[in-house]
Design an enzyme around this catalytic site. Sequence first.
Site, short mmCIF file in Angstrom:
data_model
loop_
_atom_site.label_atom_id
_atom_site.label_comp_id
_atom_site.label_asym_id
_atom_site.label_seq_id
_atom_site.Cartn_x
_atom_site.Cartn_y
_atom_site.Cartn_z
N GLU A 149 34.73 53.99 44.92
CA GLU A 149 33.38 54.56 44.50
C GLU A 149 32.59 53.82 43.47
O GLU A 149 33.30 53.00 42.95
CB GLU A 149 33.66 55.90 43.84
CG GLU A 149 34.40 56.95 44.52
CD GLU A 149 33.54 57.43 45.81
OE1 GLU A 149 32.29 57.38 46.01
OE2 GLU A 149 34.16 57.96 46.63
N THR A 205 30.04 65.94 55.90
CA THR A 205 30.76 65.11 54.72
C THR A 205 29.92 63.84 55.14
O THR A 205 29.26 63.63 55.86
CB THR A 205 32.29 64.73 54.85
OG1 THR A 205 32.36 63.97 56.16
CG2 THR A 205 33.03 65.90 54.93
N LYS A 231 41.86 57.42 66.38
CA LYS A 231 42.52 58.74 66.14
C LYS A 231 43.89 59.01 66.79
O LYS A 231 44.91 59.23 66.48
CB LYS A 231 41.70 60.04 66.00
CG LYS A 231 40.49 59.94 64.99
CD LYS A 231 41.08 60.01 63.69
CE LYS A 231 40.07 60.25 62.77
NZ LYS A 231 40.33 60.19 61.27
N SER A 275 38.30 61.13 46.71
CA SER A 275 37.02 61.48 45.91
C SER A 275 36.08 62.32 46.51
O SER A 275 35.49 63.03 45.83
CB SER A 275 36.51 60.31 45.31
OG SER A 275 36.16 59.57 46.51
N LEU A 320 41.31 58.72 54.40
CA LEU A 320 40.26 57.40 54.10
C LEU A 320 39.05 57.77 55.35
O LEU A 320 39.57 58.11 56.55
CB LEU A 320 40.69 56.07 54.33
CG LEU A 320 41.60 55.58 53.30
CD1 LEU A 320 41.78 53.92 53.26
CD2 LEU A 320 40.91 55.78 52.04
N TYR A 347 32.78 61.29 70.57
CA TYR A 347 33.86 61.28 69.34
C TYR A 347 35.31 61.28 70.01
O TYR A 347 36.05 60.08 70.12
CB TYR A 347 33.90 62.60 68.41
CG TYR A 347 34.65 62.19 67.09
CD1 TYR A 347 34.01 62.05 65.99
CD2 TYR A 347 35.87 62.10 67.12
CE1 TYR A 347 34.69 61.88 64.89
CE2 TYR A 347 36.87 62.10 65.69
CZ TYR A 347 36.05 61.75 64.77
OH TYR A 347 36.79 61.62 63.52
N GLY A 365 34.74 64.99 50.39
CA GLY A 365 35.36 65.56 51.61
C GLY A 365 36.72 66.11 51.60
O GLY A 365 37.18 66.93 50.48
P1 NAD Z 1 34.54 61.14 53.42
O1 NAD Z 1 33.56 60.11 53.51
O2 NAD Z 1 34.04 62.48 52.53
O3 NAD Z 1 35.63 60.67 52.49
C1 NAD Z 1 36.17 59.43 52.49
C2 NAD Z 1 37.20 58.96 51.34
O4 NAD Z 1 37.82 57.78 51.62
C3 NAD Z 1 36.51 59.07 49.95
O5 NAD Z 1 37.49 59.42 48.89
C4 NAD Z 1 36.32 57.70 49.75
O6 NAD Z 1 35.98 56.92 48.19
C5 NAD Z 1 37.35 56.85 50.54
N1 NAD Z 1 37.14 55.54 50.84
C6 NAD Z 1 36.75 54.87 51.83
N2 NAD Z 1 37.07 53.58 51.92
C7 NAD Z 1 38.06 53.32 51.04
C8 NAD Z 1 38.63 52.21 50.79
N3 NAD Z 1 38.52 50.99 51.36
N4 NAD Z 1 39.65 52.31 49.75
C9 NAD Z 1 39.82 53.46 49.03
N5 NAD Z 1 39.32 54.74 49.18
C10 NAD Z 1 38.28 54.55 50.40
O7 NAD Z 1 35.06 61.69 54.40
P2 NAD Z 1 35.80 62.83 55.40
O8 NAD Z 1 35.08 63.57 56.28
O9 NAD Z 1 36.56 63.82 54.24
O10 NAD Z 1 37.13 62.13 55.96
C11 NAD Z 1 38.36 62.11 55.73
C12 NAD Z 1 39.30 62.10 56.93
O11 NAD Z 1 39.05 63.47 57.55
C13 NAD Z 1 38.80 61.08 57.86
O12 NAD Z 1 40.00 60.47 58.74
C14 NAD Z 1 38.04 61.79 58.87
O13 NAD Z 1 38.01 61.15 60.41
C15 NAD Z 1 38.75 63.13 58.93
N6 NAD Z 1 38.12 64.26 59.38
C16 NAD Z 1 36.82 64.59 58.83
C17 NAD Z 1 36.07 65.73 59.76
C18 NAD Z 1 34.47 65.87 59.21
O14 NAD Z 1 33.95 66.64 59.88
N7 NAD Z 1 34.14 65.35 58.18
C19 NAD Z 1 36.72 66.57 60.58
C20 NAD Z 1 38.22 66.35 60.85
C21 NAD Z 1 38.79 65.32 60.38
#
Ligand code: NAD
Length: 393
Positions: A75, A275, A244, A50, A139, A235, A52
């Site tokens: 959400e 995000t 990770k 939903s 997630l 991190y 990011g």
């Molecule tokens: P985000 O917070 O934008 O998205 C998280 C998503 O997980 C949302 O859709 C939320 O509804 C869902 N969610 C959370 N808990 C849940 C649950 N219990 N049940 C169902 N859905 C659930 O986060 P993001 O930054 O897009 O992160 C997504 C992945 O990408 C993570 O593994 C993060 O470590 C990785 N990542 C992020 C970055 C960054 O800079 N943002 C960089 C590299 C990797």
Amino acid sequence: MVIHPKIRGFICTNAHPVGCAAHVQQQIDFIQQQPKIEAAPQRVLVIGCSTGYGLATRIATAFGAGAKTIGVCFEKEPTEKRTGTAGWYNTAAFHDAAKATGLYAKSFNGDAFSNEMKAEVIEQIKADFGQVDLVVYSLASPKRKDPNSDQVYSSTLKPVGQAYTTKTYDTDRDEVKEISLEPANDDEIAQTIKVMGGEDWELWLDALNQAGVLAPNCKTTAYTYIGKELTWPIYGHATIGKAKEDLDRAAAAMRARYTNLNLEAYVSSLKALVTQASSAIPVMPLYISLIYGVMKEEGTHEGCIEQIYRLLTEGLYAANPKLDEAGRLRMDGKETNDATQAKIKALWDQVNQDNFHQLADYEGYHSDFLKLFGFGIAGVDYDADVDPVVSWS
Ligand code: NAD
């Protein structure tokens, strides 16, 4: 209701339905301007769909490859008095756009860690398209209830081994300051691995496999951030980095376990971006504001949707994708290369309260932060009365 942003610390507690829809549309427009994704998956499950990176993945596979998508998210639904969360509105907007284009979309709102959610999703896959070709695990959650013991685990953002003092930017007070973080104890490390490590990703694949809904040659990926020296203490080499690392273990285990399906399991390393998840991590707002400035000047800046388009075309669905020594797909090279990191390090050493706004692209950071909640988007009338109650089906 007239909706203006309500920011508390690193989070915005409301969201704008029209703005979120416009933000989703911007990402759809970007994908539709790119060449079609060849050899792409046609039946996709996105866990964490939903916001990011997960939302970008759903948009890219649906609008770039015509995939049918099932999404899982957690959400808050809106009421007459309270807006829903951004991810709620994004999902509604995604459904509307998918429907308008004749694309299948189904979303489940609830706890992805639970056995019940896995069972519901499997029933839907069986009923609507039999099997899936791609499972994306995106997630980001502070807590996880173990579905078998019901014990709740919490993740922690702390260094491992020794305390660490560094600079950070307090977005609330507009202040660059020092922050000292005590090292995590063993229990905190173990709990963070339980929440953000590979166990639940494996449970999803196990459940999907047992139900016979993984297609032959199915692919799966989970997202990681690796970063470099500047972010390692908080991190890469910290509690979240330990979790990770567990994704690498899980990916290798799944590759070995599902050879009969020829399953490909990858950890994909993505760049640091604003995000909801990353804005909660100490140091990240400062680091990201600095890299935004440097990478925009270099012409290498990318958002979630650009990163994911490249992941699909240059990584997951490329004929010969480049893997790193641990077998990961790396989309973070434009951030982590030595030349770019040297520029960021030079700025990092200089940055202080007085020069922060000259050296860093905080404007870019903040504007992207607001966009996450549907605010600050050109063409949206933020003084208009809008109905906060939006639904999807
Ligand atoms: P985000 O917070 O934008 O998205 C998280 C998503 O997980 C949302 O859709 C939320 O509804 C869902 N969610 C959370 N808990 C849940 C649950 N219990 N049940 C169902 N859905 C659930 O986060 P993001 O930054 O897009 O992160 C997504 C992945 O990408 C993570 O593994 C993060 O470590 C990785 N990542 C992020 C970055 C960054 O800079 N943002 C960089 C590299 C990797």
